[in-house]
Design a protein around this motif. Structure first.
Motif, PDB file in Angstrom:
ATOM      1  N   ALA A 240       0.943 -10.143  -6.968  1.00  0.00           N
ATOM      2  CA  ALA A 240       0.955  -9.136  -5.816  1.00  0.00           C
ATOM      3  C   ALA A 240       2.008  -9.518  -4.855  1.00  0.00           C
ATOM      4  O   ALA A 240       2.523  -8.520  -4.458  1.00  0.00           O
ATOM      5  CB  ALA A 240      -0.448  -9.166  -5.372  1.00  0.00           C
ATOM      6  N   LEU A 241       2.158 -10.882  -4.613  1.00  0.00           N
ATOM      7  CA  LEU A 241       3.077 -11.033  -3.307  1.00  0.00           C
ATOM      8  C   LEU A 241       4.473 -10.810  -3.830  1.00  0.00           C
ATOM      9  O   LEU A 241       5.316 -10.255  -3.060  1.00  0.00           O
ATOM     10  CB  LEU A 241       3.098 -12.687  -3.161  1.00  0.00           C
ATOM     11  N   ARG A 242       4.917 -11.010  -5.191  1.00  0.00           N
ATOM     12  CA  ARG A 242       6.032 -10.886  -5.646  1.00  0.00           C
ATOM     13  C   ARG A 242       6.578  -9.260  -5.719  1.00  0.00           C
ATOM     14  O   ARG A 242       7.516  -8.821  -5.003  1.00  0.00           O
ATOM     15  CB  ARG A 242       6.270 -10.986  -7.109  1.00  0.00           C
ATOM     16  N   ARG A 243       5.460  -8.410  -5.957  1.00  0.00           N
ATOM     17  CA  ARG A 243       5.594  -6.931  -5.879  1.00  0.00           C
ATOM     18  C   ARG A 243       5.874  -6.506  -4.405  1.00  0.00           C
ATOM     19  O   ARG A 243       6.707  -5.615  -4.162  1.00  0.00           O
ATOM     20  CB  ARG A 243       4.680  -6.394  -6.524  1.00  0.00           C
ATOM     21  N   ASP A 244       5.041  -7.162  -3.504  1.00  0.00           N
ATOM     22  CA  ASP A 244       5.316  -6.848  -2.055  1.00  0.00           C
ATOM     23  C   ASP A 244       6.612  -7.045  -1.632  1.00  0.00           C
ATOM     24  O   ASP A 244       7.225  -6.291  -0.918  1.00  0.00           O
ATOM     25  CB  ASP A 244       4.523  -7.449  -1.227  1.00  0.00           C
ATOM     26  N   LEU A 245       7.120  -8.050  -1.988  1.00  0.00           N
ATOM     27  CA  LEU A 245       8.514  -8.549  -1.510  1.00  0.00           C
ATOM     28  C   LEU A 245       9.660  -7.748  -2.221  1.00  0.00           C
ATOM     29  O   LEU A 245      10.586  -7.487  -1.654  1.00  0.00           O
ATOM     30  CB  LEU A 245       8.913 -10.089  -2.022  1.00  0.00           C
ATOM     31  N   HIS A 246       9.402  -7.157  -3.326  1.00  0.00           N
ATOM     32  CA  HIS A 246      10.137  -6.130  -4.340  1.00  0.00           C
ATOM     33  C   HIS A 246      10.470  -4.992  -3.203  1.00  0.00           C
ATOM     34  O   HIS A 246      11.378  -4.461  -3.280  1.00  0.00           O
ATOM     35  CB  HIS A 246       9.704  -6.137  -5.499  1.00  0.00           C
ATOM     36  N   ARG A 247       9.164  -4.458  -2.579  1.00  0.00           N
ATOM     37  CA  ARG A 247       9.242  -3.389  -1.952  1.00  0.00           C
ATOM     38  C   ARG A 247      10.147  -3.272  -0.819  1.00  0.00           C
ATOM     39  O   ARG A 247      10.632  -2.174  -0.360  1.00  0.00           O
ATOM     40  CB  ARG A 247       7.776  -2.881  -1.586  1.00  0.00           C
ATOM     41  N   VAL A 248      10.508  -4.319  -0.095  1.00  0.00           N
ATOM     42  CA  VAL A 248      11.038  -4.373   1.284  1.00  0.00           C
ATOM     43  C   VAL A 248      12.211  -5.516   1.131  1.00  0.00           C
ATOM     44  O   VAL A 248      12.010  -6.225   1.851  1.00  0.00           O
ATOM     45  CB  VAL A 248      10.215  -4.775   2.204  1.00  0.00           C
ATOM     46  N   PRO A 249      13.137  -5.064   0.282  1.00  0.00           N
ATOM     47  CA  PRO A 249      14.513  -5.616   0.230  1.00  0.00           C
ATOM     48  C   PRO A 249      15.071  -5.940   1.484  1.00  0.00           C
ATOM     49  O   PRO A 249      15.337  -4.951   2.293  1.00  0.00           O
ATOM     50  CB  PRO A 249      15.040  -5.177  -0.777  1.00  0.00           C
ATOM     51  N   GLU A 250      15.879  -7.064   1.634  1.00  0.00           N
ATOM     52  CA  GLU A 250      16.599  -7.407   2.990  1.00  0.00           C
ATOM     53  C   GLU A 250      18.018  -7.745   2.456  1.00  0.00           C
ATOM     54  O   GLU A 250      18.107  -8.824   1.607  1.00  0.00           O
ATOM     55  CB  GLU A 250      16.221  -7.977   3.982  1.00  0.00           C
ATOM     56  N   LEU A 251      19.138  -7.270   2.926  1.00  0.00           N
ATOM     57  CA  LEU A 251      20.527  -7.681   2.704  1.00  0.00           C
ATOM     58  C   LEU A 251      20.824  -9.138   2.947  1.00  0.00           C
ATOM     59  O   LEU A 251      20.173  -9.729   4.033  1.00  0.00           O
ATOM     60  CB  LEU A 251      21.357  -7.045   2.906  1.00  0.00           C
TER      61      LEU A 251
ATOM     62  N   SER B 241      11.526  -0.429  -4.559  1.00  0.00           N
ATOM     63  CA  SER B 241      11.976  -0.675  -3.366  1.00  0.00           C
ATOM     64  C   SER B 241      11.807   0.679  -2.455  1.00  0.00           C
ATOM     65  O   SER B 241      12.193   1.984  -2.911  1.00  0.00           O
ATOM     66  CB  SER B 241      13.551  -0.794  -3.367  1.00  0.00           C
ATOM     67  N   LYS B 242      11.220   0.537  -1.184  1.00  0.00           N
ATOM     68  CA  LYS B 242      10.917   1.694  -0.193  1.00  0.00           C
ATOM     69  C   LYS B 242      12.053   1.810   0.581  1.00  0.00           C
ATOM     70  O   LYS B 242      12.229   2.787   1.353  1.00  0.00           O
ATOM     71  CB  LYS B 242       9.840   1.153   0.694  1.00  0.00           C
ATOM     72  N   ILE B 243      13.185   0.944   0.293  1.00  0.00           N
ATOM     73  CA  ILE B 243      14.496   1.116   1.132  1.00  0.00           C
ATOM     74  C   ILE B 243      15.426   1.426   0.517  1.00  0.00           C
ATOM     75  O   ILE B 243      16.162   0.839  -0.486  1.00  0.00           O
ATOM     76  CB  ILE B 243      14.748  -0.174   1.960  1.00  0.00           C
TER      77      ILE B 243
END
Ligand SMILES: [Zn+2]
Ligand SMILES: [Zn+2]
Length: 385
Positions: free
Chosen positions: A16-27, A93-95
């Motif tokens: 669940a943590l991995r998928r949460d991190l996947h949603r909000v990528p930062e460069l 990704s939401k971004i």
């Protein structure tokens, strides 16, 4: 130690943590929210020290037994890529225009899992350091961390890192002693002459000929330097001549190339030869020359002792560990940690038919989280109890 065995609720929490991190990528170098989240996780896992702002946005969690013993560093990466995700997972990704298409969301999750394990069973000697490094994709992150004065206080005895690898059997490991992946650097060659009417190119100084010479000779450099095939490569990545107009004989040209070699010494020779070639081509055509470089990665080379430690940990964790066909031509800025401590970097298969790294439909394979965690935890327990 006995083979680590993780219960399904723990693995579900990590997934669940991995998928949460996947949603909000930062460069690269902009990973402020991801870094905050990692620092929060480490604090929640009762790390003895949480260092933030390391080399920019980096974070390190230190689990210190307070008893003399080895300092073992595990490193992962915080950054995502400027790639628009086209895959269909619910956790897409939401971004727009940004995505975790290299699996660094997964690598972070593995270290978060290790933090939870170290909270449950604390090290008995030495220190375990979990490093969340920024800006791996640009090659700037490891250098920033190592140059940070606070990294000096960490002083690891060994450093370990991994990368998932599509095209390789899911969950199997591979490592090799010595050269593991190439050094690389981008070079921009800017040639300036002057424009003229297309009817009178003799009144100007066009860089077209010099540009074509470089386009032909740069890729041949490894061979001309007597480097074996598979030891070095120069790839032209972009070229531009003047403006898209029919009435002008061009006055400027740009040529971009990526230079890669197996060792830092070979890379230095390759870079110098490319500069010499550009100088010669510019001089011959009476052009001005400007050269700039970017995205420098050191070669990554595995030391004997930590490589043996990885192999032994895989064996104890029941994970096949092959001799990697290598070295790999891609680059990893983990190579720089080899200058701070004896180090080993290995790959873990993401599946033979998995989308390739940096593909727009790539997604980290969650199945390998417990396997990677088992390897890292076995290493930590062997060294620090
Ligand atoms: Zn990448
Ligand atoms: Zn990566």
């Amino acid at each position: 130690m006995t083979k680590p065995n993780y219960d399904s609720s723990f693995i579900a929490e990590l997934t669940a943590l991995r998928r949460d991190l996947h949603r909000v990528p930062e460069l690269s170098s902009e990973e402020t929210e991801t870094a905050k989240r990692m620092a929060g996780w480490l604090a929640d896992c009762e790390a003895d020290e949480v260092i933030t702002g390391l080399g920019g946005t980096g974070v390190a969690g230190v689990f210190d037994s307070g008893v003399p013993g080895p300092a073992i560093l595990f490193r992962c990466e915080l950054d995502a890529l400027p790639i628009h995700e086209t895959g269909i997972p619910n956790w897409r990704s939401k971004i727009a225009g940004k995505g975790h298409m290299c699996g660094h969301d997964g690598h972070m999750t593995i270290l978060c899992g290790l933090a939870r394990r170290l909270q449950a069973v604390r090290p008995k000697r030495g220190r375990v350091i979990l490093l969340f490094q920024p800006a791996e994709e640009t090659g700037a992150g490891a250098r920033g961390v190592i140059d940070d004065v606070r990294f000096k206080s960490i002083k690891p005895d060994f450093a370990f890192g991994l990368h998932n690898l599509p095209g390789m059997k899911l969950g199997d490991a591979a490592i090799r002693e010595g050269s593991f992946c190439f050094a690389s650097e981008g070079m921009t060659i800017h040639l300036s002459g002057w424009t003229s009417h297309a009817a009178h190119p003799e009144d100007g100084r066009s860089p077209a000929g010099a540009m074509l010479t470089l386009a032909e000779k740069l890729p041949a450099l490894p061979r001309d330097l007597g480097m074996e095939p598979g030891e070095a490569i120069v790839t032209l990545s972009h070229a531009r001549l003047g403006e898209p107009a029919f009435g002008i004989s061009p006055g400027e040209a740009w040529i971009l190339a990526t230079l890669r070699a197996r060792t830092d010494e070979m890379q230095a020779r390759l870079m110098q030869a490319a500069r010499d070639l550009a100088n010669k081509a510019a001089d011959a055509a009476g052009l001005q020359l400007e050269i700039s470089t970017a995205e420098r990665f050191a070669a990554c080379s595995n030391d004997a002792e930590p490589t043996a430690i990885v192999r032994k940990a895989c064996e104890e964790a029941g994970i096949a560990c092959a001799e990697a066909d290598g070295p790999f031509r891609w680059s990893e800025d983990f190579g720089l940690f080899g200058r701070a401590a004896p180090s080993a970097f290995f790959v873990l298969g993401a599946g033979e038919d998995h989308s390739q790294l940096h593909n727009p439909d790539y997604d980290f394979p969650d199945e390998i989280i417990p396997r990677a965690l088992a390897i890292f935890e076995t290493i930590a327990r062997e060294q620090c109890g």
